[in-house]
Design an enzyme around this catalytic site. Structure first.
Site, PDB file in Angstrom:
ATOM      1  N   ASP A   9       0.855  -1.176   0.000  1.00 61.35           N
ATOM      2  CA  ASP A   9       0.000   0.000   0.000  1.00 61.35           C
ATOM      3  C   ASP A   9       0.901   1.240   0.000  1.00 61.35           C
ATOM      4  O   ASP A   9       2.094   1.145   0.345  1.00 61.35           O
ATOM      5  CB  ASP A   9      -0.878  -0.049   1.248  1.00 61.35           C
ATOM      6  CG  ASP A   9      -1.681   1.222   1.448  1.00 61.35           C
ATOM      7  OD1 ASP A   9      -2.326   1.671   0.472  1.00 61.35           O
ATOM      8  OD2 ASP A   9      -1.649   1.770   2.563  1.00 61.35           O
ATOM      9  N   ASP A  11      -0.192   5.137   0.932  1.00 59.21           N
ATOM     10  CA  ASP A  11      -0.464   6.072   2.027  1.00 59.21           C
ATOM     11  C   ASP A  11      -0.720   5.308   3.321  1.00 59.21           C
ATOM     12  O   ASP A  11      -1.599   4.444   3.392  1.00 59.21           O
ATOM     13  CB  ASP A  11      -1.678   6.941   1.702  1.00 59.21           C
ATOM     14  CG  ASP A  11      -1.488   7.736   0.409  1.00 59.21           C
ATOM     15  OD1 ASP A  11      -0.515   7.480  -0.306  1.00 59.21           O
ATOM     16  OD2 ASP A  11      -2.323   8.604   0.114  1.00 59.21           O
TER      17      ASP A  11
END
Length: 393
Positions: A9, A11
C-alpha cells in the site's frame, strides 16, 4: 517460473496518510520505509505499489498529479538505493464526482484487480507473496487473491490470521526472515525449462509427480486413514471442502468415500462436499462473504466428533483457514491436504498431509492420489483377505 513478491500500500505504509496526497509537497516518507524497500530489493523480491486513489474520482486532483507524486517518490527512493518494480493505482470510486471515474472497479481494493495485474506483469505467485498495508482494504485484497496479509500501524488488526507490525520496517524484516528460511530446503520448481514436445514434458512431469507423492509423510497418511476409519465406524459425518481444482477433489472425495468404500463392505458412510451446492455457496458468498462459504455450512451441519478434510494447494485460502479454525474450536477432527509451504492450513489441521511441490498441477494430482488411496485403504480394511484379492479396486 512464478516467484514470491511484495505488494505495498502507499499512504499509511510508505508515506504518511495525511488525507488525499495529490501533490509532491504533501509527501512525507515514514521512517524506515525506504530502507525496508531497499532491503527487499537486495533480497531479490519484486516490489509493487498498489494504491487506491479515490481523490481522482472525487475531483481533488488528476491522474497526472498521481504520476508526479510517484515520480517524486521514485527519485527520493533512488537516493537510498531503493526502487519499486511496478506502480499501480485505482482512480475509481462509485461516489466520485468526475464522471469518467465515478464507478465501481475490481481494481479498487479490496478487489483483486491490481494484485492480479502485478502478478501478470512481474510473474508472481500470489499464494507465496505478501500484501502489506494499514487498512482493511489491504487485508481484503490479500484474502481475495490468497496472499499473506500483513498489517502495519500503531493498532493491531483485529483478526487472528493477520500479522500486525508497527511499520513497514518491522514488516519488511519479518518478510526477509521468512523468505530466507523458505529458500533453504525449498522444493524444486517444475518446470525449470521449456520442452520441445509433449512426450518429453510428460516424462518429466511423471518423474516430478512421483517425487512429490513420495514426499508425503506416510505417518501422516496413516493418521488420516485411522481418523477416517474411526469416523466411519462411529457413524460420524465427514465433510470436504476446497476451491477451484481442490473443489473438484472434494466433490470426487464424496463419491469415492460414499460409493467406493461401500463396494464389498458393510460401510454406509456419511460424507459431504461443502463445495458442490452452487445455490448455497452463492447465497452465503453474496450475503456474508466468500470467506464464510465453508464455515457457514459447518455451523449448520457439523457436530463434535465429525471430521473436516480441507484441500488447499497454498493452505492460505481464507475460507479454508476459517473452516479449520471453526472445526478446531467446535470439537471436530481435521485433515488438511496442502502444497507449497502449507500455509496456515498445515499448522491448524490435526493431521496435515503435505505435498512437497511448488507446481499446482503436481500438487492437485498428488492430492487426488491421497484421496483415492485413503478410500481404497478404508475399503480393503473392511474386507477379508480373500475378498481383497477377488475384487477390483
Amino acid at each position: 517460473m512464478s516467484r514470491p513478491g511484495v505488494l505495498l500500500d502507499r499512504d499509511g505504509t510508505i508515506i504518511a496518510d495525511v488525507g488525499y496526497v495529490g501533490s509532491v509537497d504533501r509527501v512525507e516518507f515514514i521512517d524506515g520505509a525506504i530502507e525496508a524497500i531497499a532491503a527487499l530489493n537486495r533480497a531479490g523480491l519484486p516490489v509493487a505499489v498498489v494504491t487506491n486513489q479515490a481523490g481522482v474520482a472525487r475531483g481533488y486532483y488528476g491522474i497526472e498529479d498521481v504520476h508526479q507524486v510517484h515520480k517524486h517518490m521514485i527519485e527520493e527512493m533512488a537516493r537510498f538505493g531503493a526502487h519499486v518494480d511496478l506502480w499501480l493505482f485505482c482512480p475509481y470510486h462509485p461516489d466520485g464526482i468526475v464522471e469518467s471515474f465515478a464507478r465501481a472497479s475490481a481494481d479498487r481494493k479490496p478487489g483483486p484487480g491490481m494484485a492480479l495485474a502485478a502478478a501478470e506483469a512481474l510473474d508472481l505467485d500470489l499464494s507465496s507473496s505478501w500484501v502489506v498495508g494499514d487498512s482493511a482494504g489491504d487485508i481484503g485484497l490479500a484474502r481475495a487473491v490468497g496472499a499473506r496479509p500483513m498489517h502495519v500501524g500503531p493498532v493491531a488488526f483485529p483478526a487472528a490470521d493477520v500479522q500486525s507490525f508497527p511499520d513497514l520496517a518491522a514488516a519488511g524484516r519479518h518478510i526477509l526472515d521468512n523468505h530466507s528460511s523458505a529458500v533453504v530446503g525449498a522444493p524444486p520448481s517444475f518446470p525449470t525449462r521449456q520442452y520441445a514436445d509433449g512426450g518429453s514434458f510428460g516424462s518429466a512431469y511423471a518423474t516430478e509427480l512421483a517425487r512429490a507423492i513420495a514426499s508425503v509423510d506416510t505417518a501422516r497418511l496413516a493418521g488420516a486413514a485411522d481418523m477416517l476409519k474411526g469416523a466411519y465406524s462411529r457413524d460420524a459425518s465427514v465433510f470436504a471442502c476446497g476451491n477451484g481444482g481442490s473443489a473438484s477433489i472434494a466433490n470426487h472425495l464424496q463419491c469415492d468415500h460414499v460409493k467406493g468404500v461401500r463396494n464389498g463392505t458393510d460401510l454406509t458412510t456419511r460424507v459431504f462436499s461443502l463445495s458442490t451446492n452452487v445455490e448455497l455457496l452463492s447465497a452465503v458468498a453474496n450475503d456474508h462473504g466468500y470467506d464464510l462459504v465453508f464455515e457457514y455450512q459447518l455451523q449448520s451441519l457439523a457436530r463434535p466428533g465429525d471430521v473436516l478434510i480441507a484441500i488447499s494447494s497454498s493452505g492460505r485460502s481464507p475460507n479454508i483457514v476459517r473452516a479449520l479454525e471453526w472445526a478446531r474450536r467446535h470439537g471436530m477432527e481435521t485433515i488438511a491436504l496442502t502444497g507449497f509451504s502449507g500455509g496456515a492450513a498445515r499448522e491448524l489441521a490435526s493431521v496435515p498431509v503435505h505435498v512437497d511441490s511448488n507446481n499446482y498441477g503436481i500438487i492437485e494430482d498428488a492430492h487426488q492420489a491421497c484421496m483415492h488411496l485413503l478410500a481404497q485403504y478404508v475399503r480393503q480394511s473392511r474386507m477379508t483377505p480373500a475378498d481383497v484379492t477377488a475384487n477390483t479396486f
